[in-house]
Scaffold this motif. Structure first.
Motif, PDB file in Angstrom:
ATOM      1  N   THR A 170       0.861  -1.168   0.000  1.00  0.00           N
ATOM      2  CA  THR A 170       0.000   0.000   0.000  1.00  0.00           C
ATOM      3  C   THR A 170       0.903   1.225   0.000  1.00  0.00           C
ATOM      4  OG1 THR A 170      -1.994   0.970   0.999  1.00  0.00           O
ATOM      5  CG2 THR A 170      -0.223   0.362   2.507  1.00  0.00           C
ATOM      6  N   ILE A 230      -1.882   7.850  -2.857  1.00  0.00           N
ATOM      7  CA  ILE A 230      -2.697   6.647  -2.675  1.00  0.00           C
ATOM      8  C   ILE A 230      -3.248   6.174  -4.013  1.00  0.00           C
ATOM      9  CG2 ILE A 230      -4.817   5.739  -1.647  1.00  0.00           C
ATOM     10  CD1 ILE A 230      -4.385   7.607   0.698  1.00  0.00           C
ATOM     11  N   LEU A 248      -8.867   5.385   0.277  1.00  0.00           N
ATOM     12  CA  LEU A 248      -8.121   4.126   0.317  1.00  0.00           C
ATOM     13  C   LEU A 248      -9.060   2.932   0.387  1.00  0.00           C
ATOM     14  CD1 LEU A 248      -5.483   2.601   0.381  1.00  0.00           C
ATOM     15  CD2 LEU A 248      -5.420   2.888   2.867  1.00  0.00           C
ATOM     16  N   ASP A 256      -2.164   2.581  -5.002  1.00  0.00           N
ATOM     17  CA  ASP A 256      -3.193   1.610  -4.619  1.00  0.00           C
ATOM     18  C   ASP A 256      -4.285   1.416  -5.655  1.00  0.00           C
ATOM     19  OD1 ASP A 256      -2.814   0.554  -1.709  1.00  0.00           O
ATOM     20  OD2 ASP A 256      -2.234   2.653  -1.627  1.00  0.00           O
ATOM     21  N   LYS A 296      -9.500  -0.041  -2.428  1.00  0.00           N
ATOM     22  CA  LYS A 296      -9.398  -1.465  -2.087  1.00  0.00           C
ATOM     23  C   LYS A 296     -10.608  -2.226  -2.640  1.00  0.00           C
ATOM     24  CE  LYS A 296      -5.595  -1.552   0.468  1.00  0.00           C
ATOM     25  NZ  LYS A 296      -4.388  -2.320   0.083  1.00  0.00           N
ATOM     26  N   LYS A 321      -1.873  -1.012  -8.733  1.00  0.00           N
ATOM     27  CA  LYS A 321      -2.467  -2.353  -8.580  1.00  0.00           C
ATOM     28  C   LYS A 321      -3.171  -2.799  -9.850  1.00  0.00           C
ATOM     29  CE  LYS A 321      -1.066  -2.843  -4.406  1.00  0.00           C
ATOM     30  NZ  LYS A 321      -1.912  -3.181  -3.265  1.00  0.00           N
TER      31      LYS A 321
END
Length: 406
Positions: free
Chosen positions: A164, A171, A210, A175, A214, A179
């Motif tokens: 992370t 971010i 965040l 992230d 995710k 990713k």
């Protein structure tokens, strides 16, 4: 553009929307720090980001270049899996984020269990020499530079993604964008297992960037077709050491709030044990599983435990949640404070006084683990303070440096 919910504007959500039309050694580290296979995805799924799965996308160019150089993993332009007959050792693991609180524990556990571990590392002030000392292989690559990823994944069977963004990093760039590139590359390279660590409650808090990212990554993994397991985590015990245990012992002020949010913290070593156990069975594939510790605690209860174990009285500075929300609103106005605002958005989670936990009986059964072996917060703090107070006694209690406790 304000980002109330990344998924509303993300590729992951557009893929999800389009699919309806087309029918996731006892060592202690206290304070360290979609494309489906059968369906065609319509053009609307990639509106605004059409390069994601174009035949000549940067990721695929890099993959194809790597396969030409190594003659090991030829890849078709449509991100097909590695051709039949290509054999990947099930013991070959790539750990992303291997220098972090969780990642390093996964590396140690995997090495102890006999896996061949490879870690992506970037040039940094604190080098990853310890990973090589343990027996892992390190390769230079960067999530924010997609063309560096394919060479790093040649010959890898399983990715365990613990990464992370660091506090100084974006971010969104790490992230989400990073990713996304990693998952695309994993699909193209024929990776057979992808273990991803997410956050408990991410589906309930799209206002927290965040957590929203995710959730988007979870959806992206499911849609792109890589065999995945998602573990949603409630919180790490390790974080409590630097935030509360050490400052209280040092007679320094700690931050507190009046919320009643409860978190079922886990020792990162136990999380690593569970992650590696999931590789020994096919049952977790395609599932999203929440991992929780034996008990859930408010911050006030954590502070009380630290006071009891250290025989000290905590100097608590109370921070009103309203003040955090106001600060988040102010910082959101300026580009250079946007990431700070993203992190402050967790105040919205605290204001709901939720409990972050989950029943674990079925998870332990599925993973073949004994729940009695999971560390409790009480025993974790006992062990920490026992070690530290013994060291302080040995040196006459003169050291007050933070490095002393790590």
């Amino acid at each position: 553009m304000a980002m109330n919910s990344l998924c509303k504007h993300s590729i992951a959500t557009r893929i999800a929307a389009s699919s309806r039309e087309q029918t996731s050694s006892g060592r202690v580290n206290y304070g360290s720090k979609a494309i489906t296979n059968n369906a065609r995805v319509g053009a609307n799924a990639f509106r605004g980001d059409s390069s994601v799965f174009m035949k000549r996308s940067p990721v695929h160019n890099a993959v194809m270049s790597t396969s030409r150089k190594t003659a090991v993993v030829p890849v078709k332009a449509e991100a097909a899996e590695a051709p039949a007959g290509t054999s990947l050792k099930k013991t070959s693991i790539m750990v992303i984020g291997g220098t972090g609180t969780l990642g390093r524990q996964v590396v140690r556990r995997a090495l102890d269990e006999g896996y061949d571990v490879r870690c992506i590392v970037r040039p940094r002030q604190n080098p990853a020499d310890f990973l090589r000392d343990w027996g892992a292989v390190t390769v230079k690559a960067d999530l924010t530079k997609p063309d560096t990823l394919p060479p790093a994944l040649v010959g890898i069977h399983t990715i365990i993604d613990c990464a992370t963004a660091r506090p100084e990093e974006s971010i969104k760039q790490v992230d989400w964008e990073g990713k996304k590139a990693l998952i695309q590359t994993a699909k193209a390279m024929g990776i057979e297992r992808y273990v991803f660590f997410s956050i408990d409650g991410c589906d309930k808090h799209p206002e927290v960037p965040l957590m929203d990212m995710k959730l988007c990554t979870e959806k992206y993994l499911a849609q792109i077709g890589v065999p995945f397991t998602v573990f949603r985590l409630c919180g790490f015990m390790q974080a409590l050491i630097s935030q509360y245990a050490v400052p209280i012992l040092e007679e320094e002020s700690v931050w507190g709030t009046n919320d009643e949010t409860k978190t079922a913290y886990l020792d990162s070593q136990d999380v690593a044990r569970m992650a590696l156990a999931s590789l020994r069975t096919e049952e977790p594939v395609g599932k999203t599983i929440t991992l929780a510790g034996p008990g859930a605690y408010t911050i006030k209860e954590v502070i009380a435990l630290c006071e009891k174990k250290s025989n000290q009285t905590a100097q608590v500075t109370k921070v009103p949640l309203l003040a955090l929300k106001v600060l988040q609103t102010i910082t959101a106005f300026f580009q250079w404070t946007r990431d700070a605002s993203d992190r402050l958005s967790f105040a919205n989670v605290l204001s709901n006084s939720e409990t972050f936990t989950a029943p674990m009986a079925d998870t332990y059964k599925m993973l073949g683990l004994d729940p009695a072996e999971t560390t409790t917060l009480d025993s974790y703090l006992d062990d920490f303070y026992g070690r530290i107070l013994k060291k302080l006694k040995e040196v006459g209690g003169q050291s007050r440096q933070k490095d002393f406790y790590l």
